[in-house]
Design a protein around this motif. Structure first.
Motif, short mmCIF file in Angstrom:
data_model
loop_
_atom_site.label_atom_id
_atom_site.label_comp_id
_atom_site.label_asym_id
_atom_site.label_seq_id
_atom_site.Cartn_x
_atom_site.Cartn_y
_atom_site.Cartn_z
N SER A 14 -20.90 23.70 -35.06
CA SER A 14 -21.31 24.17 -33.74
C SER A 14 -21.25 25.69 -33.65
CB SER A 14 -20.42 23.54 -32.66
OG SER A 14 -20.48 22.14 -32.70
N ILE A 15 -20.12 26.26 -34.07
CA ILE A 15 -19.94 27.71 -33.95
C ILE A 15 -20.89 28.45 -34.88
CG2 ILE A 15 -18.29 29.60 -34.28
CD1 ILE A 15 -16.08 27.55 -33.48
N SER A 16 -21.02 27.97 -36.11
CA SER A 16 -21.84 28.69 -37.08
C SER A 16 -23.33 28.65 -36.74
CB SER A 16 -21.61 28.11 -38.49
OG SER A 16 -22.05 26.76 -38.56
N ARG A 17 -23.77 27.65 -35.94
CA ARG A 17 -25.18 27.55 -35.57
C ARG A 17 -25.48 28.23 -34.25
NH1 ARG A 17 -28.46 22.66 -37.59
NH2 ARG A 17 -27.53 22.19 -39.60
N ALA A 18 -24.48 28.82 -33.61
CA ALA A 18 -24.71 29.49 -32.32
C ALA A 18 -25.67 30.65 -32.50
CB ALA A 18 -23.39 29.97 -31.75
N SER A 19 -26.55 30.84 -31.50
CA SER A 19 -27.53 31.92 -31.54
C SER A 19 -27.16 33.10 -30.65
CB SER A 19 -28.90 31.39 -31.11
OG SER A 19 -29.33 30.34 -31.94
N HIS A 20 -26.51 32.82 -29.52
CA HIS A 20 -26.27 33.89 -28.55
C HIS A 20 -24.79 34.05 -28.18
CE1 HIS A 20 -30.59 33.93 -28.12
NE2 HIS A 20 -30.60 32.66 -27.77
N SER A 21 -24.10 32.93 -27.93
CA SER A 21 -22.73 33.07 -27.43
C SER A 21 -21.88 31.85 -27.77
CB SER A 21 -22.74 33.27 -25.91
OG SER A 21 -23.27 32.13 -25.25
N VAL A 22 -20.60 32.11 -27.94
CA VAL A 22 -19.58 31.08 -28.12
C VAL A 22 -18.40 31.46 -27.25
CG1 VAL A 22 -18.01 29.92 -29.72
CG2 VAL A 22 -20.29 30.62 -30.51
N THR A 23 -18.01 30.59 -26.33
CA THR A 23 -16.86 30.86 -25.47
C THR A 23 -15.85 29.73 -25.64
OG1 THR A 23 -18.39 31.88 -23.88
CG2 THR A 23 -16.13 31.47 -23.14
N GLN A 46 -12.75 32.12 -40.65
CA GLN A 46 -13.91 32.78 -41.26
C GLN A 46 -15.20 32.45 -40.51
OE1 GLN A 46 -13.67 35.16 -43.45
NE2 GLN A 46 -11.46 34.82 -43.36
N THR A 47 -15.31 31.24 -39.98
CA THR A 47 -16.48 30.88 -39.19
C THR A 47 -16.57 31.73 -37.94
OG1 THR A 47 -16.43 28.59 -40.00
CG2 THR A 47 -17.64 29.00 -37.96
N LEU A 48 -15.45 31.93 -37.25
CA LEU A 48 -15.43 32.78 -36.05
C LEU A 48 -15.81 34.21 -36.39
CD1 LEU A 48 -12.15 31.43 -34.39
CD2 LEU A 48 -14.46 31.20 -33.46
N ARG A 49 -15.25 34.75 -37.47
CA ARG A 49 -15.54 36.14 -37.86
C ARG A 49 -17.01 36.30 -38.24
NH1 ARG A 49 -13.50 37.80 -42.36
NH2 ARG A 49 -13.39 40.01 -41.79
N THR A 50 -17.50 35.40 -39.05
CA THR A 50 -18.89 35.50 -39.51
C THR A 50 -19.86 35.38 -38.34
OG1 THR A 50 -18.29 34.56 -41.65
CG2 THR A 50 -20.62 34.51 -41.06
N THR A 51 -19.57 34.47 -37.41
CA THR A 51 -20.45 34.29 -36.25
C THR A 51 -20.50 35.57 -35.41
OG1 THR A 51 -19.96 31.93 -36.21
CG2 THR A 51 -20.88 32.88 -34.21
N ALA A 52 -19.35 36.19 -35.19
CA ALA A 52 -19.32 37.45 -34.43
C ALA A 52 -20.05 38.55 -35.18
CB ALA A 52 -17.88 37.84 -34.15
N LYS A 67 -22.09 36.73 -29.41
CA LYS A 67 -20.95 37.08 -28.55
C LYS A 67 -19.92 35.95 -28.62
CE LYS A 67 -19.74 38.42 -23.82
NZ LYS A 67 -20.25 38.59 -22.43
N VAL A 68 -18.80 36.22 -29.27
CA VAL A 68 -17.74 35.23 -29.43
C VAL A 68 -16.56 35.65 -28.57
CG1 VAL A 68 -16.17 34.08 -31.03
CG2 VAL A 68 -18.48 34.70 -31.78
N GLU A 69 -16.16 34.79 -27.64
CA GLU A 69 -15.05 35.09 -26.73
C GLU A 69 -13.97 34.01 -26.85
OE1 GLU A 69 -16.23 37.13 -22.79
OE2 GLU A 69 -17.85 35.70 -23.17
#
Length: 484
Positions: free
Chosen positions: A327-336, A350-356, A361-363
């Motif tokens: 879910s996180i790695s496929r996000a296009s605009h935002s993850v909260t 690593q998924t959170l870091r790479t996505t940001a 926008k990862v919050e």
């Protein structure tokens, strides 16, 4: 005599060296993340004797022989029950929005549970709404009520739920309550527990703690799910235990606990009912599959596809973490994300870091004050790495934020019992819902924004200036992340 003691000391040293060497080999050959293995090795070497004892107690996923054998034998018949859902017209992958198709495929292939349409959902975000709604639905129950919680704490409206259950049982409704032995320890010796049992309510302790068998089963393996099912027609799940926050942990110094629950009707109710039946059978050996869901969904009601994702010993390993990573790695605009306990695995980190770093926008919304001092310090060990990658971290100051939620691109969401820590992702019995519904997701996103309004955003430059003592405590408690 001196030679005797010298020989005894030498023998003791050699035996301890053989023990440490054996445990080291066991840690190394176990297939898990390198960071977890290294953390355990450091604990074993830094804490002589105690480190080895900690590993025997908490180092491996050990359900216990009887439960493990029962869970293994149960998997095939439960998978067969789940696979029948593929024939239900509530499972329409060709019409399910593509947001969760990949998750549907993963869960169907690994667990046999497909995403189902035709549900209605209600997000309940205050204790008064949650407990009043539960009481009202219990009062309307006709046949049976299934409940399971990590914590049941008497006081306030929680007693109202207990009273409603007693009245339901007295009018002939079959009531089954499964509570975690450690989380609900105080409740089991309370007068309310006795009154409920005297009224005919069957209350079972899940994963009963037995110090005499501490080396035969991992003691901190817990039943962490929160599920209510009424007549296979209504279900609840979410982050809230069966407690009234005004009467729960008032002296912990973290403020009121902030939670949400989701009230559900539709085919997904039967899936949650089956998970309760699974947990009940693991503990009691009693099997009672729920009824099959209604499979005559009208074409104009093909809404709210929900994927139920359970995890725990006996179920496919690492399933919830896989869902989170996808879910996180496929996000296009935002993850909260909101979570009270944040000690992520290396893979999730690593998924959170790479996505940001991709510009998404990862919050993260985490509680400023935590009821677990160790988890609070261990969480901060990840701040610098995440901030440097562009992740925005908010510390919620309005109480203990206990809501577990993830909103992806404001299009779909995950909500349930799962914390972003090793315990939830690898150890405990958990459940989460993946909900592909724009209206429900928007409501949850608005709620997350109210949390942000009550939070302080961590400034990266100021964080870099924290004291050496602060940094030292972060790293010390981080070493214990495998057992937090």
């Amino acid at each position: 005599m001196q030679e005797f003691y010298q020989a005894l000391t030498l023998i003791g040293f050699m035996l301890y060296w053989i023990l440490v060497a054996g445990v080291t080999i066991r840690v190394v050959i176990k297939r898990r993340s390198v960071s977890v293995s290294l953390a355990w090795l450091m604990i074993i070497y830094i804490l002589p004797i105690f480190g080895v004892i900690f590993y025997f107690l908490f180092g491996e996923l050990n359900l216990g022989k009887k439960r493990a054998e029962r869970a293994k034998a149960m998997f095939d018949p439960y998978e067969a029950w789940f696979l029948k859902l593929l024939d239900c017209n509530a499972h329409l992958p060709e019409k399910t929005p593509t947001h969760i198709t990949h998750i549907d495929e993963l869960c169907t292939n690994r667990m046999g549970i497909p995403a189902l349409c035709g549900n209605t959902l209600s997000l309940q975000d205050t204790p008064q709404k949650i407990l009043s709604s539960i009481i009202q639905d219990i009062e309307q129950a006709r046949d049976f009520i299934r409940m399971e919680f990590y914590i049941w704490n008497e006081g306030g409206q929680a007693n109202g739920v207990a009273s409603a259950l007693i009245r339901a049982s007295q009018r002939g409704v079959r009531c089954q309550v499964l509570l975690d032995s450690a989380g609900s320890r105080v409740f089991f010796s309370s007068s309310w527990c006795k009154m409920m049992q005297d009224a005919g309510i069957k209350i079972v302790q899940a994963l009963k703690v037995n110090p005499a068998r501490m080396f035969l089963r991992r003691l901190d393996l817990r039943q962490h799910r929160k599920i209510i099912v009424i007549d296979d027609a209504i279900a609840y799940t979410g982050s809230m235990n069966l407690v009234d926050p005004e009467f729960f942990k008032q002296n912990a110094g973290v403020g009121m606990w902030i939670d949400v629950m989701v009230r559900i009707t539709g085919p997904t109710v039967n899936v949650l009912s089956a998970i309760h039946c699974w947990d009940w059978e693991v503990e009691t050996g009693e099997r009672s599959f729920p009824q099959a869901p209604e499979c005559h969904i009208e074409q104009d009601n093909l809404l709210h596809p929900i994927q139920v994702v359970p995890s725990g010993p006996g179920m496919p390993e690492n399933l919830i973490q896989q869902v989170l990573n996808i879910s996180i790695s496929r996000a296009s605009h935002s993850v909260t994300i909101t979570t009270p306990y944040f000690v992520p695995s290396e893979e999730l980190l690593q998924t959170l870091r790479t996505t940001a770093q991709r510009g998404v926008k990862v919050e993260l919304i985490l509680p400023k004050n935590n009821d677990s001092i160790m988890v609070g310090w261990a969480s901060k060990a990840f701040y610098a790495e995440l901030l440097s990658a562009g992740v925005i971290i908010h510390e919620f100051a309005g109480g203990l934020l206990h809501t577990k939620s993830v909103v992806i691109d404001q299009k779909y969401c995950l909500i349930g019992t799962v914390n972003l820590d090793v315990r939830s992702l690898w150890l405990n019995f958990e459940v989460t819902l993946v909900v592909d519904d724009a209206e429900f997701t928007q409501q949850l996103y608005w709620l997350q924004n109210t949390y942000i309004e009550q939070s302080l955003t961590v400034n990266e430059q100021q964080w870099q200036q924290r004291s050496l003592l602060h940094r030292f405590l972060e790293r010390v408690f981080y070493l214990f992340s495998p057992i937090l």
